[in-house]
Structures are given as C-alpha cells and as structure tokens.
Design a protein around this motif. Sequence first.
Motif, PDB file in Angstrom:
ATOM      1  N   ILE A   1       0.852  -1.193   0.000  1.00  0.00           N
ATOM      2  CA  ILE A   1       0.000   0.000   0.000  1.00  0.00           C
ATOM      3  C   ILE A   1       0.883   1.237   0.000  1.00  0.00           C
ATOM      4  CG2 ILE A   1      -1.560   1.396   1.428  1.00  0.00           C
ATOM      5  CD1 ILE A   1      -3.006  -1.144   2.171  1.00  0.00           C
ATOM      6  N   HIS A   2       0.653   2.117  -0.943  1.00  0.00           N
ATOM      7  CA  HIS A   2       1.424   3.357  -1.066  1.00  0.00           C
ATOM      8  C   HIS A   2       0.523   4.536  -0.707  1.00  0.00           C
ATOM      9  CE1 HIS A   2       4.638   1.103  -3.002  1.00  0.00           C
ATOM     10  NE2 HIS A   2       3.706   0.533  -3.754  1.00  0.00           N
ATOM     11  N   VAL A   3       0.841   5.190   0.396  1.00  0.00           N
ATOM     12  CA  VAL A   3       0.039   6.334   0.846  1.00  0.00           C
ATOM     13  C   VAL A   3       0.374   7.556  -0.015  1.00  0.00           C
ATOM     14  CG1 VAL A   3      -0.135   5.426   3.184  1.00  0.00           C
ATOM     15  CG2 VAL A   3       1.740   6.991   2.607  1.00  0.00           C
ATOM     16  N   PRO A   4      -0.451   8.616   0.052  1.00  0.00           N
ATOM     17  CA  PRO A   4      -0.244   9.757  -0.852  1.00  0.00           C
ATOM     18  C   PRO A   4       1.124  10.421  -0.674  1.00  0.00           C
ATOM     19  CG  PRO A   4      -2.391   9.888   0.211  1.00  0.00           C
ATOM     20  CD  PRO A   4      -1.656   8.778   0.882  1.00  0.00           C
ATOM     21  N   ALA A   5       1.755  10.734  -1.808  1.00  0.00           N
ATOM     22  CA  ALA A   5       2.993  11.511  -1.802  1.00  0.00           C
ATOM     23  C   ALA A   5       2.635  12.994  -1.875  1.00  0.00           C
ATOM     24  CB  ALA A   5       3.856  11.124  -3.000  1.00  0.00           C
ATOM     25  N   VAL A   6       3.465  13.829  -1.289  1.00  0.00           N
ATOM     26  CA  VAL A   6       3.264  15.283  -1.328  1.00  0.00           C
ATOM     27  C   VAL A   6       4.479  15.910  -2.005  1.00  0.00           C
ATOM     28  CG1 VAL A   6       2.842  17.374   0.014  1.00  0.00           C
ATOM     29  CG2 VAL A   6       1.903  15.182   0.791  1.00  0.00           C
TER      30      VAL A   6
END
Length: 407
Positions: free
Chosen positions: A259-264
């Motif tokens: 699972i890849h959480v949002p990048a900023v």
Amino acid sequence: TGVLSEFYGSNVDRFWGGKYVRSFEDSWAEYFGVDNVISVNSATSGLIAAVGALGIGPADEVIVTPYTMSATATAILFYNAIPVFVDIEESYYCLNPRKVEEAITPYTKAIIVVHLFGQPADMDAIMEIAQKYNLSVIEDASQAAGAMYKNKFAGTTGDIGVFSLNCHKSIQTGEGGMCVTQTSELAKRLALIRNHAEAVIDSGMNVEDASNMIGYNFRLTELQAAIGRIQLEKLEEINRSRQNYVDYINRMLGQVDGIHVPAVRDECTHVYYNYNIQVDEEVLGLPRDLLVRVLQAEGIPVWSGYVKPLYLYPLYSQGGVYGKVGCPFSCTYYKGLKQKYAKGLCPVTESVNDKIICMQDLRGILKEDDLKDVGVAYYKVVENKEKILNWAKLNTNNKQESNIVHQ
C-alpha cells in the motif's frame, strides 16, 4: 435583507452584483492575494468562462489532463476547440510537464492544469513551458482551495484560476465557484461571460477583443455569497483538520506492504479533497477490487479508481459533439492532427486508475476512533487475506456453476 440577487445585465453599477457578492469577492481576493475575483455559480461555469475569456475558439488546441472531473475538458468543447489529453505523473496525479511540452503544436493555445485531489501541480515547469511557447494557463483548483505551491496558493500562478464551492468541497455554498486573475481585462471578460455579455453588446463596456462575448447566467446569489464569506474564514482550520486526519491514517497504512500512501510534492501542501492510496496487488497479495469490496463490508467508504480517463467516454471516442457533423473534431477550420481518443493514449493515467483506492469522507469532525477504524479494517483484511481469497474463489465457482445450470 430579503435581497437574494442584485445583478443587472446592462452596464450599470449592479452589473457587478450586490453587496454580499462583492464583499465575498473582496474577501477572496485578500485571502488569496490576487487583484481580481469574479464569482460564478459553479466551477464548471468558471472553467467555461475562463476558456472563453482567453479567446479560445475553433481550430485551437488546449492541453488538458484526462484524469479529472468531466467539466475541465468539456469547457474546451464549448468554444469548438480541441482537447489534447496529456498523461499525468504517477505519484502526484497532475499533468506531467514533459508530456505537455511533447504535445504542443502550432495550434496549441492554452494549458489547463488540475491540482487534483488537493495536490498542487508542478507550476514552475508548466509556466516555463507556457512562456516558452506563448500559451495561456488556466488552473483548475476546484479541489485545492488553500493548498500551497511553494509560497503561493494553488490557483494563483496562471492567467486564470478556478475554484469550486460545490457541496463536496472543503468549503461550500451548496453550488458556486470563484475565478481569480491578476489581469483587469481578463476579469472584465470573465464578468461579461458570467452576466449575459449584454453590456458589451448594448451598453458600451469596451473590451479589447469581442470574440466569445456570448454571455450566460453564471451569477452567484447574495445568499450563497453571504454563506461563502463566512465559510472562507474556516478554510484554514478545515484544511488543517484534513491534513491531521491524513497524517494519522498514513502512519497506520504506511506500515502495510503493498500500500502506497499519498505523496506530497516538495515545498507544497496537500489539502486532501480525496484520500487516495495505490495498491501493488502482487506485494499485497490481494486484487485491488476485492480489497475494496471487503473494506466496504467493514464500513469503510472507499471505491475503486477515481474516474475513467476522459478520452474513453463516447463524447470523445465516438468523435462528435455538436449536431451530426462531428464538430469540433471535424471542423473545417481545424488543421491539426486528428486526436486519437482511445485506450492506450495516456498509459500512466490508465495504470494509476487500476491501482488507486479513493476515500472522500474526511469532512466534518472525525474522532480518533473513526480514523483508527480505517487502519484496523486494512490490517484485518491483510491478516485474513487467505480466507478472503478462498471465499472469493468459492464464490466465483458457485456463480459459474449457477450460470451453467441456468443455461
């Protein structure tokens, strides 16, 4: 006051609206640090007005992302111009500047940038390209009110920025939108398109270029403006709450393999209109769509993908918008290459939409237990994935047997 709208179409003081409309526009201008604000009755209206204000018309091409709400691209079609869909960045979901430059032709007149999900696009690179090729830039900041790109608000760098006040957004007036620009001539053109354009036809409100001066009724009401002015005071607090919610969920889900959480983006802030993760099915060991089904059964408000890439919709893929003659795609004035609106046009967009899981319900006051429920549900699914896979396999087999019996 009992006054719900004070707009007149003719070139008089009330052409600019009533007390609350003007007060709201002034507050928005001060908050976002812009010279001119024109309120509208939706961001869709704002996008249509923005394309028209820039003088875009038949035979023009406008570069736009395919990964956005439909109105971003249909605003181009209103003026018989051609949407040229360009692929996105895999991690940030916004237009890929390198792909933008590759798509420019002698017919390109503008770029519409979308700050999708509340994440600012790479505006330095986009503006550098726009200046190099003398292109206009519209920023669709519908989902990004209050997001920062370096030291500026998203939506305030291009020629025109458009914000949404729809009921799903961080702040809302039910329906509504705001257009911002630093150029007084563009502000006048936006205001004319918003308000029937009678003033330029009838009453001598001069514009440098009378093209596209076909006006609509895109006017915001006094009641919406009064609500919006108070909502604006809450924007910073609402965005900070969303960011805190996401930080909490990221700490939980960031520990789950696959699972890849949002990048900023660096030097930017994200305001999370949606909370989106990407799923690596091989690493996680579960198909994305099956994961979504089980999470929904656990009460988590998620769904698979965001939107189908716009070029796959019949409006584009079947090649005609106006009447039966195929305009604007078959317009005799258009000399560019015929756009091929078909699967494979933007492979990164298509791949991302096959991996992404969306969750929108970060609005309102959430308690720690609400946020913890999200993480617990994901962990529960991962811990029981073998049982889930066996259930799914059995369920599929039963359906196949049922179909055979029925036939």
